[in-house]
Every structure is written in C-alpha cells, then in structure tokens.
Motif scaffolding. Structure first.
Motif, PDB file in Angstrom:
ATOM      1  N   VAL A  47       0.873  -1.181   0.000  1.00 37.93           N
ATOM      2  CA  VAL A  47       0.000   0.000   0.000  1.00 37.93           C
ATOM      3  C   VAL A  47       0.908   1.229   0.000  1.00 37.93           C
ATOM      4  O   VAL A  47       1.855   1.308   0.785  1.00 37.93           O
ATOM      5  CB  VAL A  47      -0.903   0.003   1.256  1.00 37.93           C
ATOM      6  N   LEU A  48       0.618   2.171  -0.880  1.00 35.26           N
ATOM      7  CA  LEU A  48       1.349   3.450  -0.928  1.00 35.26           C
ATOM      8  C   LEU A  48       0.383   4.534  -0.502  1.00 35.26           C
ATOM      9  O   LEU A  48      -0.752   4.598  -1.000  1.00 35.26           O
ATOM     10  CB  LEU A  48       1.811   3.752  -2.359  1.00 35.26           C
ATOM     11  N   ARG A  49       0.834   5.410   0.384  1.00 30.29           N
ATOM     12  CA  ARG A  49      -0.030   6.501   0.847  1.00 30.29           C
ATOM     13  C   ARG A  49       0.831   7.693   1.250  1.00 30.29           C
ATOM     14  O   ARG A  49       2.014   7.532   1.566  1.00 30.29           O
ATOM     15  CB  ARG A  49      -0.884   6.034   2.030  1.00 30.29           C
ATOM     16  N   PRO A  50       0.234   8.887   1.276  1.00 25.92           N
ATOM     17  CA  PRO A  50       1.005  10.057   1.719  1.00 25.92           C
ATOM     18  C   PRO A  50       1.469   9.881   3.161  1.00 25.92           C
ATOM     19  O   PRO A  50       0.751   9.313   3.990  1.00 25.92           O
ATOM     20  CB  PRO A  50      -0.005  11.211   1.614  1.00 25.92           C
ATOM     21  N   ALA A  51       2.653  10.392   3.454  1.00 21.92           N
ATOM     22  CA  ALA A  51       3.189  10.284   4.818  1.00 21.92           C
ATOM     23  C   ALA A  51       2.440  11.221   5.756  1.00 21.92           C
ATOM     24  O   ALA A  51       1.943  12.273   5.351  1.00 21.92           O
ATOM     25  CB  ALA A  51       4.669  10.633   4.810  1.00 21.92           C
ATOM     26  N   ARG A  52       2.387  10.796   7.017  1.00 17.35           N
ATOM     27  CA  ARG A  52       1.827  11.639   8.073  1.00 17.35           C
ATOM     28  C   ARG A  52       2.941  11.891   9.098  1.00 17.35           C
ATOM     29  O   ARG A  52       3.906  11.112   9.183  1.00 17.35           O
ATOM     30  CB  ARG A  52       0.661  10.919   8.762  1.00 17.35           C
ATOM     31  N   ALA A  53       2.759  12.928   9.894  1.00 13.52           N
ATOM     32  CA  ALA A  53       3.787  13.267  10.887  1.00 13.52           C
ATOM     33  C   ALA A  53       4.105  12.075  11.779  1.00 13.52           C
ATOM     34  O   ALA A  53       5.266  11.823  12.119  1.00 13.52           O
ATOM     35  CB  ALA A  53       3.323  14.463  11.718  1.00 13.52           C
ATOM     36  N   GLU A  54       3.087  11.301  12.119  1.00 13.51           N
ATOM     37  CA  GLU A  54       3.305  10.191  13.061  1.00 13.51           C
ATOM     38  C   GLU A  54       4.060   9.008  12.441  1.00 13.51           C
ATOM     39  O   GLU A  54       4.402   8.053  13.152  1.00 13.51           O
ATOM     40  CB  GLU A  54       1.985   9.731  13.701  1.00 13.51           C
TER      41      GLU A  54
END
Ligand SMILES: CC(C)(COP(=O)(O)OP(=O)(O)OC[C@H]1O[C@@H](n2cnc3c(N)ncnc32)[C@H](O)[C@@H]1OP(=O)(O)O)[C@@H](O)C(=O)NCCC(=O)NCCS
Length: 186
Positions: free
Chosen positions: A15-22
């Motif tokens: 799964v590819l997704r935008p990064a989040r701060a966490e």
C-alpha cells in the motif's frame, strides 16, 4: 501531489499513501541504520532531530509511505516541479517534471518490494499527475539504487564525474536516470 490521486494506491503486496507526521518514528527505525543512511543526503543526530526534519510541511508533502501488511517498510520521495525551459518559450512547462527517490528497510530488501512500489509510483506520475519526465539521482557506487532505476525501465542519462561530496568517500561520481511519459507508455 496528494490531491490529484485517490490514495491509497495498492499493488499486489503493498500500500502506498502520503506520509503523516506520526510516521516519522517508524521511518527512523530503518533510516538510522548505517547501511541505509550511508547513501542518504541527510544524516540526523537522533530521533528528535529526525522528527523535526521529517515533519517540515514541505518535506512531509514530498514523502509517500510504503506499507506491507500494515507495517511501514519504506518510503518514497516525490517532488513535482517545472521542467527547464527558455523563459520566452511558448508552452512553458508547469509541474511537468518529477524527481523521485526511495528507501526500503534492509529487513525487507531483496523481495522486489521497491520495484513494485516504484512501478506504481511511475504509473501515478504519468497517468494521474500528468508528468512528462521523471528523474532520479544516485551516487554511482549505490548500485542497488541504480539497478532499481534500470529494473523499472529508467534510462541512464548522465554520469557526473567527482561531482558529489560523500561524507565518507570524498568526491565521487553520480548517476542520473530519467524516463519520459511516451517511453513509459511504449
Ligand atoms: C535502493 C533500494 C531501495 C533497493 O532495494 P532492493 O531490495 O534491492 O530492491 P527491490 O525491493 O526491488 O528488490 C530487488 C531484489 O529482490 C529480488 N526479488 C525477489 N523477488 C522479487 C520479485 N517478486 N520482484 C522483483 N524482484 C525480486 C531481485 O532479484 C533483486 O535482487 P538482486 O538485487 O539480488 O538482484 C535499497 O537498497 C535501499 O533502500 N537502499 C538504502 C537507501 C538508498 O540507497 N536509497 C536510494 C538513495 S539514491
């Protein structure tokens, strides 16, 4: 970048997704390893320094996370920009070129995950973001990285001679690979 694509993007195994701060802490676990950070532009002093670096909005917006079975196993870099043009050229490009990059946890290397993730990234760039040209750079000594570029069909465009200063190796050669939308479609 994130608005034009219906994330997440799924592949057979990933799964590819935008990064989040966490995500910063999970990324740090593999990025701090010497066999990884040896090839990266930025070596951070510790987790706190990494967190503040990675959560900078511009940096975060250019990072995609690669997950396998819910685990963060790597990340991709994607920065879309204007291709070079003469200032007065008709049809001056806008957001038509992208630079891409990658890091995969050593625990997950050797299974084709990077190839699978980057192939999906290429598709997103060309089909969804309307990119005309993709480019990637590496130290010439980073064979794993440029072999990945070749696996996904990128073309070696340049070898730069002693153009990049590596913190341990000194002035070393670099390689640039690229791929055009019509080459990819063919
Ligand atoms: C660059 C990097 C992402 C490449 O990782 P990788 O694991 O070699 O690449 P892939 O995940 O595509 O795996 C390819 C390998 O898995 C093998 N493989 C196994 N199953 C596979 C499958 N189903 N599909 C494709 N390849 C498969 C391939 O034969 C290849 O092995 P080989 O190198 O011995 O020929 C990794 O080395 C890395 O993160 N390095 C540190 C950070 C870095 O250098 N980043 C780039 C800075 S420019």
């Amino acid at each position: 970048m994130t608005e034009k694509t219906p994330w997440p993007v799924t592949t057979d195994r990933l799964v590819l997704r935008p990064a989040r701060a966490e995500d910063a802490d999970a990324m740090w676990e593999y990025r701090r390893r010497p066999d990884v950070d040896r090839w990266l532009s930025d070596r951070l002093a510790g987790l706190d320094a990494w967190r503040s670096f990675q959560t900078d909005p511009e940096r975060l917006a250019a990072t995609l996370i690669v997950e396998r079975d819910g685990e963060v196993i790597g990340d991709l870099y994607l920065a879309v920009r204007d291709g070079w043009a003469q200032r007065d050229a008709a049809g001056r490009p806008h957001q038509d070129e992208a630079e891409i990059g990658w890091v995969l946890s050593p625990d997950h290397q050797g299974h084709g995950y990077a190839t699978e993730a980057v192939r999906a990234l290429l598709r997103v760039c060309f089909e969804e973001l309307g990119v005309r040209r993709l480019v990637a750079n590496a130290f010439a000594d980073n064979e794993a990285s440029w072999r990945l570029m070749e696996r996904v069909g990128m073309r070696r465009e340049a070898v730069t001679v002693r153009a990049s200063l590596h913190r341990d190796l000194g002035w070393v050669d670099g390689v640039t690979y690229a791929l055009l939308a019509d080459e990819w479609a063919a």
